[in-house]
Design a protein around this motif. Structure first.
Motif, PDB file in Angstrom:
ATOM      1  N   LEU A   1      33.674  41.933  39.400  1.00 49.26           N
ATOM      2  CA  LEU A   1      34.913  41.471  38.798  1.00 49.26           C
ATOM      3  C   LEU A   1      34.846  41.496  37.274  1.00 49.26           C
ATOM      4  O   LEU A   1      33.777  41.345  36.680  1.00 49.26           O
ATOM      5  CB  LEU A   1      35.231  40.047  39.263  1.00 49.26           C
ATOM      6  CG  LEU A   1      35.440  39.848  40.767  1.00 49.26           C
ATOM      7  CD1 LEU A   1      35.814  38.388  41.049  1.00 49.26           C
ATOM      8  CD2 LEU A   1      36.509  40.788  41.310  1.00 49.26           C
ATOM      9  N   ASP A   2      36.016  41.662  36.663  1.00 53.47           N
ATOM     10  CA  ASP A   2      36.109  41.604  35.207  1.00 53.47           C
ATOM     11  C   ASP A   2      36.004  40.146  34.756  1.00 53.47           C
ATOM     12  O   ASP A   2      36.262  39.219  35.534  1.00 53.47           O
ATOM     13  CB  ASP A   2      37.439  42.184  34.739  1.00 53.47           C
ATOM     14  CG  ASP A   2      37.551  43.677  35.015  1.00 53.47           C
ATOM     15  OD1 ASP A   2      36.506  44.341  35.086  1.00 53.47           O
ATOM     16  OD2 ASP A   2      38.695  44.158  35.172  1.00 53.47           O
TER      17      ASP A   2
ATOM     18  N   HIS B   1      46.000  38.410  43.852  1.00 50.64           N
ATOM     19  CA  HIS B   1      45.144  39.494  43.374  1.00 50.64           C
ATOM     20  C   HIS B   1      44.120  39.876  44.442  1.00 50.64           C
ATOM     21  O   HIS B   1      44.264  40.901  45.079  1.00 50.64           O
ATOM     22  CB  HIS B   1      44.482  39.097  42.047  1.00 50.64           C
ATOM     23  CG  HIS B   1      45.462  38.988  40.927  1.00 50.64           C
ATOM     24  ND1 HIS B   1      46.317  37.906  40.774  1.00 50.64           N
ATOM     25  CD2 HIS B   1      45.762  39.828  39.911  1.00 50.64           C
ATOM     26  CE1 HIS B   1      47.094  38.097  39.716  1.00 50.64           C
ATOM     27  NE2 HIS B   1      46.770  39.243  39.170  1.00 50.64           N
TER      28      HIS B   1
ATOM     29  N   ASP C   1      46.449  45.049  41.439  1.00 54.74           N
ATOM     30  CA  ASP C   1      45.100  45.612  41.276  1.00 54.74           C
ATOM     31  C   ASP C   1      44.660  46.582  42.367  1.00 54.74           C
ATOM     32  O   ASP C   1      43.741  47.361  42.160  1.00 54.74           O
ATOM     33  CB  ASP C   1      44.026  44.518  41.124  1.00 54.74           C
ATOM     34  CG  ASP C   1      44.265  43.636  39.915  1.00 54.74           C
ATOM     35  OD1 ASP C   1      45.044  44.044  39.021  1.00 54.74           O
ATOM     36  OD2 ASP C   1      43.695  42.533  39.861  1.00 54.74           O
TER      37      ASP C   1
ATOM     38  N   ASN D   1      43.145  45.960  45.397  1.00 49.81           N
ATOM     39  CA  ASN D   1      41.861  45.621  46.016  1.00 49.81           C
ATOM     40  C   ASN D   1      41.869  45.932  47.512  1.00 49.81           C
ATOM     41  O   ASN D   1      42.910  45.867  48.167  1.00 49.81           O
ATOM     42  CB  ASN D   1      41.552  44.141  45.801  1.00 49.81           C
ATOM     43  CG  ASN D   1      41.221  43.841  44.348  1.00 49.81           C
ATOM     44  OD1 ASN D   1      40.304  44.420  43.779  1.00 49.81           O
ATOM     45  ND2 ASN D   1      41.986  42.950  43.735  1.00 49.81           N
TER      46      ASN D   1
ATOM     47  N   TRP E   1      41.034  35.156  42.539  1.00 48.06           N
ATOM     48  CA  TRP E   1      40.658  35.440  43.928  1.00 48.06           C
ATOM     49  C   TRP E   1      40.681  34.125  44.702  1.00 48.06           C
ATOM     50  O   TRP E   1      40.184  33.109  44.214  1.00 48.06           O
ATOM     51  CB  TRP E   1      39.256  36.037  43.997  1.00 48.06           C
ATOM     52  CG  TRP E   1      39.237  37.501  43.681  1.00 48.06           C
ATOM     53  CD1 TRP E   1      39.383  38.068  42.453  1.00 48.06           C
ATOM     54  CD2 TRP E   1      39.072  38.569  44.608  1.00 48.06           C
ATOM     55  NE1 TRP E   1      39.324  39.435  42.559  1.00 48.06           N
ATOM     56  CE2 TRP E   1      39.125  39.772  43.867  1.00 48.06           C
ATOM     57  CE3 TRP E   1      38.860  38.637  45.995  1.00 48.06           C
ATOM     58  CZ2 TRP E   1      38.996  41.023  44.465  1.00 48.06           C
ATOM     59  CZ3 TRP E   1      38.725  39.887  46.587  1.00 48.06           C
ATOM     60  CH2 TRP E   1      38.803  41.051  45.836  1.00 48.06           C
TER      61      TRP E   1
ATOM     62  N   PRO F   1      35.032  39.310  46.939  1.00 46.56           N
ATOM     63  CA  PRO F   1      35.210  40.614  46.277  1.00 46.56           C
ATOM     64  C   PRO F   1      34.132  41.610  46.715  1.00 46.56           C
ATOM     65  O   PRO F   1      32.984  41.240  46.923  1.00 46.56           O
ATOM     66  CB  PRO F   1      35.068  40.275  44.790  1.00 46.56           C
ATOM     67  CG  PRO F   1      35.312  38.807  44.699  1.00 46.56           C
ATOM     68  CD  PRO F   1      34.816  38.220  45.982  1.00 46.56           C
TER      69      PRO F   1
ATOM     70  N   GLU G   1      38.386  37.124  35.918  1.00 46.63           N
ATOM     71  CA  GLU G   1      39.146  37.557  37.098  1.00 46.63           C
ATOM     72  C   GLU G   1      38.898  36.684  38.319  1.00 46.63           C
ATOM     73  O   GLU G   1      39.754  36.589  39.207  1.00 46.63           O
ATOM     74  CB  GLU G   1      38.795  39.016  37.422  1.00 46.63           C
ATOM     75  CG  GLU G   1      39.643  39.639  38.501  1.00 46.63           C
ATOM     76  CD  GLU G   1      39.260  41.077  38.810  1.00 46.63           C
ATOM     77  OE1 GLU G   1      39.896  41.665  39.713  1.00 46.63           O
ATOM     78  OE2 GLU G   1      38.329  41.609  38.165  1.00 46.63           O
ATOM     79  N   ALA G   2      37.742  36.022  38.389  1.00 50.76           N
ATOM     80  CA  ALA G   2      37.353  35.293  39.602  1.00 50.76           C
ATOM     81  C   ALA G   2      38.355  34.217  39.995  1.00 50.76           C
ATOM     82  O   ALA G   2      38.575  33.966  41.183  1.00 50.76           O
ATOM     83  CB  ALA G   2      35.969  34.670  39.404  1.00 50.76           C
TER      84      ALA G   2
END
Length: 222
Positions: free
Chosen positions: A18-19, A9, A54, A56, A26, A14, A22-23
């Motif tokens: 983040l949602d 992801h 996503d 990113n 990463w 980031p 979600e962390a």
């Protein structure tokens, strides 16, 4: 042919908020490079595929260069609703990924649970994102990845109706070339070296394998 598909992801730090939850998806750049090296040296390297969800900004700035250094490629599933926003790819970034030998697919528009949408909302998410990415890429788009890995029979039927030829889930374990629904395994920061090696070797614990089979069967026919 059996194969394994890894899903990443975000890489590094980031650049957007983040949602919730979600962390854990990463991972640091060093860890990412270590996993790529494990892929490169694996006896089944040719059976291991790599994808990203996503859209990113780290996909282009960090991930793609490391893939190229190792002679690897990947497919990047983009959220069109985030294009050009802080921490996300913009249209030119998507085109740069293509120039670097990468592939692009759709992750929808707004990272919504497709299994919970009305027919009209689902068609908008799937067809509109496809049209926009085809405009950006300049060619037919044939693949999509499912947000949160949640799907049902209606989701898969609408994906087919919108012209997708391959759809990627998050069911884990091996998958088979040529199938419409392709299982992937999401890589998380909490995974140990042993866990990564088990994934690369195609091992899935018996209980999880049974749960996966039941889930895929029930989701496809619900």
């Amino acid at each position: 042919m059996k194969r394994r598909i890894l899903t990443f992801h975000g890489i590094g730090e980031p650049e957007r908020l983040l949602d919730p939850g979600e962390a854990d998806y990463w991972i640091g750049l060093d860890r990412f490079c270590d996993i790529l090296d494990r892929v490169c040296h694996h006896v089944d390297r040719d059976k291991i595929l790599i994808t990203f969800d996503d859209g990113n900004l780290s996909d282009l700035r960090l991930a793609a260069p490391e893939l190229c250094r190792r002679g690897l490629d990947a497919e990047f599933f983009v959220l069109t609703g985030r294009l050009g926003k802080t921490g996300s790819l913009d249209r030119d970034d998507v085109r740069w990924l293509l120039k670097m030998g990468m592939r692009v697919g759709s992750h929808g528009i707004d990272h919504r649970d497709w299994s919970d949408l009305s027919d009209g909302e689902l068609e908008w998410e799937l067809c509109q994102s496809k049209r926009l990415l085809e405009e950006i890429c300049g060619h037919h788009l044939h693949s999509a990845s499912i947000p949160f890995g949640r799907y049902n029979r209606a989701t898969l039927a609408k994906l087919r109706a919108c012209g997708y030829e391959t759809v990627y889930s998050s069911d884990g374990g091996d998958t088979t070339t040529g199938r419409f629904l392709q299982a992937r395994t999401s890589i998380r920061s909490s995974m140990t070296d042993a866990m990564i090696d088990h994934i690369l070797d195609g091992h899935l614990p018996a209980m999880r394998r049974l749960r996966r089979a039941a889930r895929m069967t029930l989701s496809a026919w619900s």
